[in-house]
Design an enzyme around this catalytic site. Structure first.
Site, mmCIF file in Angstrom:
data_model
loop_
_atom_site.group_PDB
_atom_site.id
_atom_site.type_symbol
_atom_site.label_atom_id
_atom_site.label_comp_id
_atom_site.label_asym_id
_atom_site.label_seq_id
_atom_site.Cartn_x
_atom_site.Cartn_y
_atom_site.Cartn_z
ATOM 1 N N ASN A 36 80.642 41.186 81.533
ATOM 2 C CA ASN A 36 80.814 40.423 80.293
ATOM 3 C C ASN A 36 80.228 41.231 79.132
ATOM 4 O O ASN A 36 79.036 41.531 79.125
ATOM 5 C CB ASN A 36 80.086 39.075 80.466
ATOM 6 C CG ASN A 36 80.189 38.206 79.241
ATOM 7 O OD1 ASN A 36 80.043 38.689 78.124
ATOM 8 N ND2 ASN A 36 80.423 36.933 79.430
ATOM 9 N N HIS A 39 77.766 40.509 74.533
ATOM 10 C CA HIS A 39 76.549 40.849 73.790
ATOM 11 C C HIS A 39 76.635 42.185 73.062
ATOM 12 O O HIS A 39 75.866 42.428 72.128
ATOM 13 C CB HIS A 39 75.327 40.762 74.703
ATOM 14 C CG HIS A 39 75.085 39.334 75.101
ATOM 15 N ND1 HIS A 39 74.733 38.379 74.175
ATOM 16 C CD2 HIS A 39 75.239 38.693 76.270
ATOM 17 C CE1 HIS A 39 74.652 37.209 74.785
ATOM 18 N NE2 HIS A 39 74.955 37.363 76.060
ATOM 19 N N ARG A 47 75.590 42.912 62.131
ATOM 20 C CA ARG A 47 75.598 43.703 60.892
ATOM 21 C C ARG A 47 76.995 43.994 60.374
ATOM 22 O O ARG A 47 77.177 44.766 59.451
ATOM 23 C CB ARG A 47 74.907 45.048 61.167
ATOM 24 C CG ARG A 47 73.444 44.923 61.393
ATOM 25 C CD ARG A 47 72.753 45.854 60.435
ATOM 26 N NE ARG A 47 71.344 45.886 60.665
ATOM 27 C CZ ARG A 47 70.611 46.976 60.546
ATOM 28 N NH1 ARG A 47 71.178 48.126 60.238
ATOM 29 N NH2 ARG A 47 69.324 46.922 60.720
ATOM 30 N N HIS A 72 84.161 36.083 76.289
ATOM 31 C CA HIS A 72 84.181 34.663 75.918
ATOM 32 C C HIS A 72 84.550 34.561 74.442
ATOM 33 O O HIS A 72 83.763 34.934 73.575
ATOM 34 C CB HIS A 72 82.784 34.069 76.175
ATOM 35 C CG HIS A 72 82.703 32.593 75.927
ATOM 36 N ND1 HIS A 72 81.582 31.861 76.223
ATOM 37 C CD2 HIS A 72 83.604 31.707 75.413
ATOM 38 C CE1 HIS A 72 81.790 30.585 75.901
ATOM 39 N NE2 HIS A 72 82.997 30.473 75.407
ATOM 40 N N ARG A 74 84.613 32.460 71.641
ATOM 41 C CA ARG A 74 84.060 31.158 71.240
ATOM 42 C C ARG A 74 84.758 30.621 70.009
ATOM 43 O O ARG A 74 85.239 31.391 69.184
ATOM 44 C CB ARG A 74 82.560 31.308 70.934
ATOM 45 C CG ARG A 74 81.704 31.319 72.169
ATOM 46 C CD ARG A 74 80.240 31.318 71.781
ATOM 47 N NE ARG A 74 79.401 31.087 72.922
ATOM 48 C CZ ARG A 74 78.953 29.890 73.289
ATOM 49 N NH1 ARG A 74 79.246 28.824 72.573
ATOM 50 N NH2 ARG A 74 78.204 29.763 74.349
ATOM 51 N N ARG A 78 81.359 33.888 67.312
ATOM 52 C CA ARG A 78 80.058 34.507 67.005
ATOM 53 C C ARG A 78 79.929 35.923 67.576
ATOM 54 O O ARG A 78 79.140 36.704 67.110
ATOM 55 C CB ARG A 78 78.911 33.644 67.518
ATOM 56 C CG ARG A 78 78.814 33.557 69.019
ATOM 57 C CD ARG A 78 77.562 32.866 69.462
ATOM 58 N NE ARG A 78 77.634 31.436 69.284
ATOM 59 C CZ ARG A 78 76.866 30.581 69.957
ATOM 60 N NH1 ARG A 78 75.974 31.033 70.806
ATOM 61 N NH2 ARG A 78 76.984 29.292 69.780
ATOM 62 N N GLU A 99 86.982 33.777 79.109
ATOM 63 C CA GLU A 99 86.246 32.511 79.124
ATOM 64 C C GLU A 99 86.592 31.758 77.853
ATOM 65 O O GLU A 99 86.562 32.329 76.758
ATOM 66 C CB GLU A 99 84.740 32.771 79.175
ATOM 67 C CG GLU A 99 84.292 33.452 80.452
ATOM 68 C CD GLU A 99 82.833 33.869 80.372
ATOM 69 O OE1 GLU A 99 82.177 33.637 79.338
ATOM 70 O OE2 GLU A 99 82.360 34.453 81.342
ATOM 71 N N THR A 129 73.633 29.913 74.492
ATOM 72 C CA THR A 129 74.565 30.394 75.499
ATOM 73 C C THR A 129 75.083 29.174 76.258
ATOM 74 O O THR A 129 74.599 28.056 76.038
ATOM 75 C CB THR A 129 73.870 31.403 76.439
ATOM 76 O OG1 THR A 129 74.806 31.856 77.416
ATOM 77 C CG2 THR A 129 72.674 30.792 77.160
ATOM 78 N N THR A 130 76.080 29.368 77.122
ATOM 79 C CA THR A 130 76.667 28.225 77.834
ATOM 80 C C THR A 130 75.606 27.574 78.719
ATOM 81 O O THR A 130 75.112 28.195 79.653
ATOM 82 C CB THR A 130 77.868 28.705 78.688
ATOM 83 O OG1 THR A 130 78.598 29.659 77.933
ATOM 84 C CG2 THR A 130 78.762 27.546 79.060
ATOM 85 N N GLU A 180 83.719 28.997 89.124
ATOM 86 C CA GLU A 180 82.589 29.889 88.873
ATOM 87 C C GLU A 180 81.351 29.001 88.793
ATOM 88 O O GLU A 180 81.277 28.103 87.943
ATOM 89 C CB GLU A 180 82.776 30.672 87.575
ATOM 90 C CG GLU A 180 81.595 31.608 87.342
ATOM 91 C CD GLU A 180 81.848 32.625 86.237
ATOM 92 O OE1 GLU A 180 82.976 33.117 86.095
ATOM 93 O OE2 GLU A 180 80.878 32.922 85.511
ATOM 94 N N HIS A 227 75.982 33.670 85.245
ATOM 95 C CA HIS A 227 75.024 33.163 84.265
ATOM 96 C C HIS A 227 73.583 33.372 84.714
ATOM 97 O O HIS A 227 73.122 32.766 85.669
ATOM 98 C CB HIS A 227 75.222 31.686 83.916
ATOM 99 C CG HIS A 227 74.638 31.393 82.570
ATOM 100 N ND1 HIS A 227 75.359 31.486 81.414
ATOM 101 C CD2 HIS A 227 73.391 31.097 82.203
ATOM 102 C CE1 HIS A 227 74.589 31.227 80.395
ATOM 103 N NE2 HIS A 227 73.376 30.997 80.838
ATOM 104 N N GLY A 228 72.923 34.236 83.977
ATOM 105 C CA GLY A 228 71.486 34.434 84.190
ATOM 106 C C GLY A 228 71.123 35.459 85.245
ATOM 107 O O GLY A 228 69.939 35.698 85.486
ATOM 108 N N GLY A 259 76.618 39.639 82.266
ATOM 109 C CA GLY A 259 76.643 40.296 80.963
ATOM 110 C C GLY A 259 75.285 40.703 80.437
ATOM 111 O O GLY A 259 74.971 41.891 80.326
ATOM 112 N N HIS A 260 74.457 39.722 80.121
ATOM 113 C CA HIS A 260 73.238 39.966 79.365
ATOM 114 C C HIS A 260 72.335 41.015 80.035
ATOM 115 O O HIS A 260 71.864 41.944 79.373
ATOM 116 C CB HIS A 260 72.492 38.639 79.183
ATOM 117 C CG HIS A 260 71.363 38.713 78.222
ATOM 118 N ND1 HIS A 260 70.060 38.749 78.633
ATOM 119 C CD2 HIS A 260 71.339 38.783 76.873
ATOM 120 C CE1 HIS A 260 69.275 38.829 77.566
ATOM 121 N NE2 HIS A 260 70.034 38.848 76.486
#
Ligand code: PXP
Length: 285
Positions: A36, A39, A47, A72, A74, A78, A99, A129-130, A180, A227-228, A259-260
């Site tokens: 993902n 980020h 910026r 994702h 959104r 964002r 997503e 986040t989700t 998922e 996630h996470g 992702g993160h």
């Protein structure tokens, strides 16, 4: 001067896994990784710069062996933008997992772009986040309707749900190809698993994931997770195995969307080179 080796592997925390010896699955039985890249887009949008270049990033992801790119889009745009999704879809060879919320605007977009997978997620405007899985019982008409439209258009559908038996059963009724599991609760508990309460919670959450994934397979859907996850807490989930007779060594979860942690790790392993390149840029004659 001695420089620190920033490409060293991340330090391993004590695993709170199942205690089984790591299995050595054959190549065919390896879980897939969807990366993902939201980020990276977050950094760019902060910026409004032309970098980081998402296409360049996605090509690196592809070359590194990831099986899928996950984005994702959104409602508030964002991070990922419509144009990113279009370009990634046009340029990449690996499948795309989009997503998205089960909203008309997104459905129209998805059926134009035609990602390989659409993962329906709940979306709240103010969330960082989700935060959880879809509430399938409350939103039956909307989600089942969106899943049907996507599938009719030829897009495979996964539903982002809590690892509960109830949610798995409803996903099957809604005609999902995959679910998922939102692994946020497990990941949070395992990241702070130093205290006995978190460790117990992580163990309980892992068991919830295991049972939900077993049911998911039994109902003919594919179990994915995301996630996470970080480089340590993903292991106990990876170590969960199927229970099908004759298929004992298959990983229970077929696909991870992460992702993160990857983007954060990239900042560390890539920092030395990035600094050297800037030094060259300012010191070159
Ligand atoms: N899968 C879904 C459905 C998500 O919403 C997210 C977060 O955007 C992820 C996977 C990736 O989560 P993380 O960035 O924590 O790895």
């Amino acid at each position: 001067m001695k420089t620190k080796n920033t490409t060293a592997k991340p330090k391993m925390r004590k695993s709170i896994g199942t205690g089984r010896a790591p299995s050595t699955p054959s190549l065919l039985l390896m879980p897939r990784l969807g990366v993902n890249i939201d980020h990276l887009a977050t950094l760019r949008q902060l910026r409004n710069t032309p970098y980081p270049d998402l296409l360049e990033a996605a090509r690196i992801v592809e070359t590194a062996g990831a099986h899928q790119i996950t984005v994702h889009l959104r409602e508030d745009r964002r991070h990922i933008q419509d144009l990113d999704v279009k370009q990634l879809r046009a340029e990449l060879k690996i499948p795309m997992n989009l997503e998205m919320a089960a909203e008309e605007e997104m459905l129209r977009f998805a059926t134009r772009i035609m990602p390989d997978w659409a993962c329906l997620v709940p979306e709240k405007r103010n969330e960082v986040t989700t935060e959880g899985g879809l509430d399938l019982a409350k939103q039956k008409k909307r989600i089942a309707g969106a899943a049907a439209k996507l599938r009719k258009a030829g897009i495979k559908v996964s539903l982002f749900i809590e690892p509960s038996l109830e949610a798995v059963k409803l996903s099957s009724e809604f005609g999902a190809d995959a679910v998922e599991f939102h692994t946020g609760q497990f990941c949070l508990a395992s990241q702070s698993a130093l205290g006995p309460r978190s460790a117990a919670k992580a163990k309980m959450e892992l068991e919830r994931i295991r049972k939900a994934a077993l049911l998911c397979r039994k109902l003919g859907m594919r179990p994915h997770a995301g996630h996470g996850f970080d480089y340590v807490n993903v292991r106990p989930v990876v170590e969960l195995l199927t229970e099908d007779p004759g298929d004992l060594q298959a990983p229970l979860i077929e696909e991870y969307n992460i992702g993160h942690a990857i983007v954060c790790r990239a900042a560390i392993v890539g920092l030395e080179r990035a600094v050297r390149e800037m030094l060259s840029a300012i010191q070159a004659p």
